[in-house]
Design a protein around this motif. Structure first.
Motif, PDB file in Angstrom:
ATOM      1  N   GLY A   1       0.750  -1.292   0.045  1.00 22.59           N
ATOM      2  CA  GLY A   1      -0.258  -0.037   0.144  1.00 22.59           C
ATOM      3  C   GLY A   1       0.867   1.342  -0.011  1.00 22.59           C
ATOM      4  N   VAL A   2       0.193   2.357  -0.496  1.00 22.93           N
ATOM      5  CA  VAL A   2       0.793   3.805  -0.278  1.00 22.93           C
ATOM      6  C   VAL A   2       0.001   4.603   0.543  1.00 22.93           C
ATOM      7  CG1 VAL A   2       1.779   5.639  -1.778  1.00 22.93           C
ATOM      8  CG2 VAL A   2       1.931   3.444  -2.834  1.00 22.93           C
ATOM      9  N   VAL A   3       0.520   5.554   1.346  1.00 22.44           N
ATOM     10  CA  VAL A   3      -0.337   6.139   2.195  1.00 22.44           C
ATOM     11  C   VAL A   3      -0.282   7.533   1.648  1.00 22.44           C
ATOM     12  CG1 VAL A   3      -0.258   7.070   4.498  1.00 22.44           C
ATOM     13  CG2 VAL A   3       0.396   4.820   4.183  1.00 22.44           C
ATOM     14  N   LEU A   4      -1.721   8.240   1.688  1.00 20.47           N
ATOM     15  CA  LEU A   4      -2.063   9.686   1.582  1.00 20.47           C
ATOM     16  C   LEU A   4      -2.244  10.224   2.963  1.00 20.47           C
ATOM     17  CD1 LEU A   4      -2.169  11.931  -0.272  1.00 20.47           C
ATOM     18  CD2 LEU A   4      -4.579  11.239  -0.640  1.00 20.47           C
ATOM     19  N   LEU A   5      -1.509  11.055   3.599  1.00 21.30           N
ATOM     20  CA  LEU A   5      -1.629  11.566   4.957  1.00 21.30           C
ATOM     21  C   LEU A   5      -2.242  12.932   4.981  1.00 21.30           C
ATOM     22  CD1 LEU A   5      -1.187  11.028   8.164  1.00 21.30           C
ATOM     23  CD2 LEU A   5       1.062  11.912   7.602  1.00 21.30           C
ATOM     24  N   ASN A   6      -3.318  13.184   5.813  1.00 21.20           N
ATOM     25  CA  ASN A   6      -4.105  14.453   5.774  1.00 21.20           C
ATOM     26  C   ASN A   6      -3.652  15.283   6.890  1.00 21.20           C
ATOM     27  OD1 ASN A   6      -6.136  16.364   4.899  1.00 21.20           O
ATOM     28  ND2 ASN A   6      -6.745  15.620   6.895  1.00 21.20           N
ATOM     29  N   VAL A   7      -3.487  16.615   6.708  1.00 25.18           N
ATOM     30  CA  VAL A   7      -3.271  17.472   7.889  1.00 25.18           C
ATOM     31  C   VAL A   7      -4.223  18.424   7.581  1.00 25.18           C
ATOM     32  CG1 VAL A   7      -0.760  17.418   8.150  1.00 25.18           C
ATOM     33  CG2 VAL A   7      -1.573  18.974   6.259  1.00 25.18           C
ATOM     34  N   SER A   8      -4.534  19.306   8.821  1.00 22.61           N
ATOM     35  CA  SER A   8      -5.716  20.271   8.805  1.00 22.61           C
ATOM     36  C   SER A   8      -5.371  21.651   9.406  1.00 22.61           C
ATOM     37  CB  SER A   8      -6.656  19.669   9.975  1.00 22.61           C
ATOM     38  OG  SER A   8      -6.975  18.153   9.801  1.00 22.61           O
ATOM     39  N   PRO A   9      -5.174  22.504   8.236  1.00 29.68           N
ATOM     40  CA  PRO A   9      -4.658  23.961   8.518  1.00 29.68           C
ATOM     41  C   PRO A   9      -5.847  24.615   9.219  1.00 29.68           C
ATOM     42  CG  PRO A   9      -4.098  23.222   6.414  1.00 29.68           C
ATOM     43  CD  PRO A   9      -5.025  22.345   6.767  1.00 29.68           C
ATOM     44  N   THR A  10      -5.564  25.624  10.096  1.00 29.11           N
ATOM     45  CA  THR A  10      -6.680  26.633  10.508  1.00 29.11           C
ATOM     46  C   THR A  10      -7.084  27.235   9.330  1.00 29.11           C
ATOM     47  OG1 THR A  10      -4.995  28.423  11.134  1.00 29.11           O
ATOM     48  CG2 THR A  10      -5.588  26.564  12.755  1.00 29.11           C
ATOM     49  N   ALA A  11      -8.038  28.287   9.562  1.00 26.39           N
ATOM     50  CA  ALA A  11      -8.829  29.036   8.283  1.00 26.39           C
ATOM     51  C   ALA A  11      -7.688  30.035   7.932  1.00 26.39           C
ATOM     52  CB  ALA A  11     -10.103  29.731   8.963  1.00 26.39           C
ATOM     53  N   ASP A  12      -6.901  30.584   8.904  1.00 25.68           N
ATOM     54  CA  ASP A  12      -6.014  31.609   8.583  1.00 25.68           C
ATOM     55  C   ASP A  12      -4.638  31.127   8.058  1.00 25.68           C
ATOM     56  OD1 ASP A  12      -4.907  30.630  10.748  1.00 25.68           O
ATOM     57  OD2 ASP A  12      -5.005  32.506  11.907  1.00 25.68           O
ATOM     58  N   GLY A  13      -4.551  29.511   7.738  1.00 29.27           N
ATOM     59  CA  GLY A  13      -3.352  29.152   7.068  1.00 29.27           C
ATOM     60  C   GLY A  13      -2.219  28.605   7.958  1.00 29.27           C
ATOM     61  N   VAL A  14      -2.527  28.249   9.274  1.00 32.55           N
ATOM     62  CA  VAL A  14      -1.683  27.576  10.078  1.00 32.55           C
ATOM     63  C   VAL A  14      -1.653  26.158  10.206  1.00 32.55           C
ATOM     64  CG1 VAL A  14      -0.792  27.726  12.549  1.00 32.55           C
ATOM     65  CG2 VAL A  14      -1.585  29.788  11.350  1.00 32.55           C
TER      66      VAL A  14
END
Length: 506
Positions: free
Chosen positions: A351-364
């Motif tokens: 398998g290959v992993v696609l890892l998600n991150v979650s920025p804040t609305a202002d881009g942090v």
């Protein structure tokens, strides 16, 4: 080295699961046509994808502004008996006075730094990355002439996709654009029985709701076209625009792609493949459901995976959030050991992993997520040779942790691995086998590993030159008997995330 034999049974020239990527062959195709017979000639997973192992993306858009509930906030805020609706009315006012479109001016992305993000993804170990180009909400994250609701014309007033692609390419990463907007089309206007459920459409429809607007511009945000055929073309035009302007290496689709007619999906695939030929690069498609033929696409499992190795590469998308994909105020994150050990399980099964991150609305991208990514990245810097460019062993591993099969089957979300769980990968040139302990094995302990020695008597023997602890010069004692293989854990510190031993083969 203590050994009664010079050979280990089970590590052999036949160490790989059969064919892990579409074999290279001369393509006679000059132009791909939107037919299965033509498209299947493209193949599914290019070699670079099978080698890459890790990609990253981010859920980010106007839905990040409320930072409440989930990325389905725009869906839920229009449902009359819903906690999100109650929160929305209490915080922002009536949906008739403050609709989803009113979040867009608040989505300013003032701290968005594409070079910094690209460097973060690279340092984590990703080989490809990119944004959620458009979620179910109908807001495009690129400079669009097709969709008036886009990040270049409103909100951030920046070409988010274009900027991050430019930064990623400077860092040597390939690019991915993910599309979730097949669900955006309104399919319930003439189906009163579905008005409360929003079945097969992201926005709840009712003649009295703002989502039923006939405003020529606003109806595009809600996918509320007079005929669904018009939306289907709108869906295709947006994807083609991204392909033409930005040439992503991967187009990835969320669930509900099956809602788009087959002929439109075929047109999309042909356009993407032809663009890849035009730019002299190997592109690919990935998707979640049974809505594209596997002859020319890769199947993705959301927060899940396979129980065993698979002969061709597959994919899973997972999020750093405990169970949320967008930034939600106060929502906890997974620990680095949980994320990495689940990724190792996925890699061991092709398998290959696609890892998600979650920025804040202002881009942090906040420090909590960065800390987890740094731990993973530091581990990858030391142990990367056991990951990148490897292929699965004929047995993925052994242990006590139980994984499921399919979407949300445990991998990458809830499986707690320990040092009793062992996984394998093999170097593509077959010169090394890598043995992962998903934890810290006990120093001095002699561990029996029948999974790679002893009972696979039908597999020809393959000689071992030496066994070392990866990331150090520590030699490791090993022994093979007539019925098993034994590894003695050296008296040195083990990695707290995952410990890896390298078996060098002649």
């Amino acid at each position: 080295m203590q050994t009664s034999l010079k050979y280990i049974l089970g590590i052999a020239t036949v160490v790989l699961v059969s064919c892990t990527s579409i074999p290279k062959k001369e393509k006679k195709v000059k132009v791909y046509k939107p037919t299965f017979e033509s498209l299947k000639q493209h193949g599914a997973a290019p070699e670079w994808f099978a080698d890459a192992k890790l990609g990253m993306y981010f859920h980010w858009g106007p839905y990040s502004v409320p930072a409440f509930g989930s990325a389905w906030y725009p869906h839920n805020m229009y449902k009359d008996t819903n906690g999100i609706r109650k929160h929305h009315e209490k915080t922002y006012g009536s949906i008739f006075e403050f609709g989803y479109e009113d979040f867009i001016p608040m989505f300013k992305a003032s701290h968005f730094d594409p070079d910094n993000w690209a460097e973060l993804f690279k340092q984590t170990g990703a080989k490809f990355a990119g944004p959620v180009a458009q979620h179910h909400d109908g807001f495009a994250m690129w400079d669009s002439e097709v969709n008036p609701w886009n990040a270049a014309d409103m909100g951030p007033k920046r070409d988010i996709l274009g900027e991050i692609f430019k930064s990623l390419k400077k860092k040597g990463l390939k690019t991915i654009a993910t599309f979730h907007h097949a669900r955006n089309g309104q399919r319930n206007a003439n189906k009163p029985e579905n008005w409360k459920t929003a079945y097969d459409s992201h926005y709840v429809y009712h003649p009295d709701l703002p989502t039923a607007t006939t405003d020529p511009k606003l109806r595009k945000l809600f996918g509320n076209f007079e005929k669904i055929e018009e939306f289907n073309q709108y869906w295709l035009d947006q994807v083609n625009e991204v392909v033409d302007k930005y040439s992503p290496d991967i187009l990835w689709y969320d669930s509900w792609l099956n809602l788009i007619p087959e002929e439109k999906r075929n047109e999309m695939a042909a356009h993407h493949f032809n663009n890849g030929m035009k730019h002299h690069k190997e592109v690919m498609l990935a998707h979640k459901q049974q809505d594209l033929p596997l002859a020319y696409s890769v199947l993705d499992y959301e927060q899940g995976g396979r129980k065993d190795s698979w002969p061709t590469p597959w994919m899973t998308d997972m999020t750093l959030g405990k169970n949320r994909w967008m930034y939600v105020e106060g929502h906890p994150y997974k620990t680095a050991d949980l994320v990495l050990r689940n990724m190792i399980d996925i890699w061991s099964k092709n398998g290959v992993v696609l890892l998600n991150v979650s920025p804040t609305a202002d881009g942090v991208i906040n420090q909590e997520q960065r800390d987890v990514l740094k731990e993973i990245g530091d581990w990858m810097k030391v142990h990367g040779e056991a990951v990148y460019g490897t292929r699965p062993h004929n047995i993925f591993g052994f242990g006590n942790a139980a994984t499921g099969e399919g979407h949300n089957a445990g991998q990458s979300s809830s499986v707690e691995y320990t040092a009793d769980d062992v996984r394998f990968t093999v170097a593509k040139n077959k010169k090394a086998l890598y043995v992962f302990f998903l934890g810290q094995p006990e120093q001095g302990k002699r561990i029996q590993m029948r999974a790679i020695g002893g009972y696979h008597r039908n597999i020809p023997p393959s000689p071992i030159k030496k066994v070392t602890l990866l990331g150090s010069n520590t030699s490791v004692e090993w022994e093979v008997t007539s019925d098993s293989f034994y590894l003695t854990i050296p008296e040195v510190e083990m990695n707290k995330l995952a410990t890896v031993f390298k078996f060098e083969l002649k």
